[in-house]
Design a protein around this motif. Sequence first.
Motif, PDB file in Angstrom:
ATOM      1  N   ALA A   1     -36.070 -33.114  26.095  1.00  0.00           N
ATOM      2  CA  ALA A   1     -35.163 -32.359  26.970  1.00  0.00           C
ATOM      3  C   ALA A   1     -34.974 -30.937  26.451  1.00  0.00           C
ATOM      4  O   ALA A   1     -35.003 -29.970  27.218  1.00  0.00           O
ATOM      5  CB  ALA A   1     -33.813 -33.074  27.072  1.00  0.00           C
ATOM      6  N   ALA A   2     -34.813 -30.805  25.147  1.00  0.00           N
ATOM      7  CA  ALA A   2     -34.634 -29.475  24.554  1.00  0.00           C
ATOM      8  C   ALA A   2     -35.902 -28.636  24.713  1.00  0.00           C
ATOM      9  O   ALA A   2     -35.825 -27.427  24.982  1.00  0.00           O
ATOM     10  CB  ALA A   2     -34.262 -29.605  23.079  1.00  0.00           C
ATOM     11  N   ALA A   3     -37.059 -29.274  24.563  1.00  0.00           N
ATOM     12  CA  ALA A   3     -38.328 -28.551  24.742  1.00  0.00           C
ATOM     13  C   ALA A   3     -38.467 -28.059  26.177  1.00  0.00           C
ATOM     14  O   ALA A   3     -38.880 -26.915  26.414  1.00  0.00           O
ATOM     15  CB  ALA A   3     -39.507 -29.443  24.364  1.00  0.00           C
ATOM     16  N   MET A   4     -38.111 -28.897  27.131  1.00  0.00           N
ATOM     17  CA  MET A   4     -38.176 -28.492  28.537  1.00  0.00           C
ATOM     18  C   MET A   4     -37.254 -27.305  28.799  1.00  0.00           C
ATOM     19  O   MET A   4     -37.674 -26.289  29.349  1.00  0.00           O
ATOM     20  CB  MET A   4     -37.752 -29.642  29.464  1.00  0.00           C
ATOM     21  N   PHE A   5     -36.009 -27.449  28.405  1.00  0.00           N
ATOM     22  CA  PHE A   5     -35.033 -26.395  28.685  1.00  0.00           C
ATOM     23  C   PHE A   5     -35.372 -25.119  27.929  1.00  0.00           C
ATOM     24  O   PHE A   5     -35.385 -24.032  28.501  1.00  0.00           O
ATOM     25  CB  PHE A   5     -33.622 -26.867  28.343  1.00  0.00           C
TER      26      PHE A   5
ATOM     27  N   ILE B   1     -45.719 -29.826  30.249  1.00  0.00           N
ATOM     28  CA  ILE B   1     -46.321 -31.068  30.751  1.00  0.00           C
ATOM     29  C   ILE B   1     -46.044 -32.218  29.790  1.00  0.00           C
ATOM     30  O   ILE B   1     -45.689 -33.321  30.220  1.00  0.00           O
ATOM     31  CB  ILE B   1     -47.827 -30.876  31.027  1.00  0.00           C
ATOM     32  N   ALA B   2     -46.168 -31.974  28.489  1.00  0.00           N
ATOM     33  CA  ALA B   2     -45.872 -33.023  27.508  1.00  0.00           C
ATOM     34  C   ALA B   2     -44.401 -33.440  27.576  1.00  0.00           C
ATOM     35  O   ALA B   2     -44.076 -34.639  27.579  1.00  0.00           O
ATOM     36  CB  ALA B   2     -46.233 -32.532  26.112  1.00  0.00           C
ATOM     37  N   ALA B   3     -43.513 -32.463  27.646  1.00  0.00           N
ATOM     38  CA  ALA B   3     -42.078 -32.773  27.691  1.00  0.00           C
ATOM     39  C   ALA B   3     -41.702 -33.496  28.984  1.00  0.00           C
ATOM     40  O   ALA B   3     -40.909 -34.444  28.963  1.00  0.00           O
ATOM     41  CB  ALA B   3     -41.263 -31.494  27.538  1.00  0.00           C
ATOM     42  N   ILE B   4     -42.276 -33.054  30.093  1.00  0.00           N
ATOM     43  CA  ILE B   4     -41.988 -33.697  31.384  1.00  0.00           C
ATOM     44  C   ILE B   4     -42.442 -35.155  31.382  1.00  0.00           C
ATOM     45  O   ILE B   4     -41.752 -36.025  31.915  1.00  0.00           O
ATOM     46  CB  ILE B   4     -42.635 -32.895  32.536  1.00  0.00           C
ATOM     47  N   ALA B   5     -43.573 -35.432  30.768  1.00  0.00           N
ATOM     48  CA  ALA B   5     -44.063 -36.818  30.698  1.00  0.00           C
ATOM     49  C   ALA B   5     -43.227 -37.651  29.734  1.00  0.00           C
ATOM     50  O   ALA B   5     -42.929 -38.818  29.998  1.00  0.00           O
ATOM     51  CB  ALA B   5     -45.526 -36.829  30.269  1.00  0.00           C
ATOM     52  N   LEU B   6     -42.842 -37.056  28.621  1.00  0.00           N
ATOM     53  CA  LEU B   6     -42.115 -37.790  27.586  1.00  0.00           C
ATOM     54  C   LEU B   6     -40.679 -38.111  27.975  1.00  0.00           C
ATOM     55  O   LEU B   6     -40.134 -39.142  27.573  1.00  0.00           O
ATOM     56  CB  LEU B   6     -42.135 -36.961  26.299  1.00  0.00           C
ATOM     57  N   GLN B   7     -40.075 -37.276  28.774  1.00  0.00           N
ATOM     58  CA  GLN B   7     -38.670 -37.445  29.125  1.00  0.00           C
ATOM     59  C   GLN B   7     -38.372 -38.787  29.807  1.00  0.00           C
ATOM     60  O   GLN B   7     -37.528 -39.534  29.323  1.00  0.00           O
ATOM     61  CB  GLN B   7     -38.218 -36.264  29.986  1.00  0.00           C
ATOM     62  N   PRO B   8     -39.033 -39.136  30.896  1.00  0.00           N
ATOM     63  CA  PRO B   8     -38.707 -40.433  31.517  1.00  0.00           C
ATOM     64  C   PRO B   8     -39.182 -41.623  30.676  1.00  0.00           C
ATOM     65  O   PRO B   8     -38.521 -42.672  30.663  1.00  0.00           O
ATOM     66  CB  PRO B   8     -39.428 -40.386  32.867  1.00  0.00           C
ATOM     67  N   ILE B   9     -40.296 -41.460  29.979  1.00  0.00           N
ATOM     68  CA  ILE B   9     -40.783 -42.558  29.131  1.00  0.00           C
ATOM     69  C   ILE B   9     -39.744 -42.891  28.073  1.00  0.00           C
ATOM     70  O   ILE B   9     -39.367 -44.052  27.883  1.00  0.00           O
ATOM     71  CB  ILE B   9     -42.145 -42.201  28.490  1.00  0.00           C
TER      72      ILE B   9
END
Length: 159
Positions: free
Chosen positions: A16-20, A58-66
């Motif tokens: 989440a922090a990486a995305m934001f 892309i990595a953060a978006i995939a990792l967040q819901p997982i």
Amino acid sequence: MIELIFAIKFVHLLAAAAMFGTWLAVALFMQLAHRSRNTAVVALTSRFAVSVELIVMIAAIALQPISGFALASAIGVSPFDEFWIVLSLVLYGVVVAIWFVVLRIEIRIRNLTRQAALDAVPLSDAYHRLFRFYSVLVWPALAGMVVLFLLMVWQPRPA
């Protein structure tokens, strides 16, 4: 078991922090480059922005819901029975959808500005239209990410 929960929670928070952080930094750099009115600066900044978005987001978006579903499972919560998780998932979907649109705009901006820099011409009207649309989308999506953080921390439950 508690170590596993903390590990998953750490990964979830890190994603989440990486995305934001990534999106905030990219948005600020794009804004600063735009304000410079320097075609070469905008071209280089948009090139780096697209690269960073593709690598980190892309990595953060995939990792967040997982990590989120793994965390819910680890603490024994059914994700679809919790209002705040459902609300978070809906908001997350909206933010990710906006991100995909913004990424396409950034790619188009990158291509337009690269060509303008190579041709040594000022930024085109098409660029300015795209950048206005970019600005309209990026800031509300960042606000949505702040709300997602709020939901992660607050976890509101009906009384």
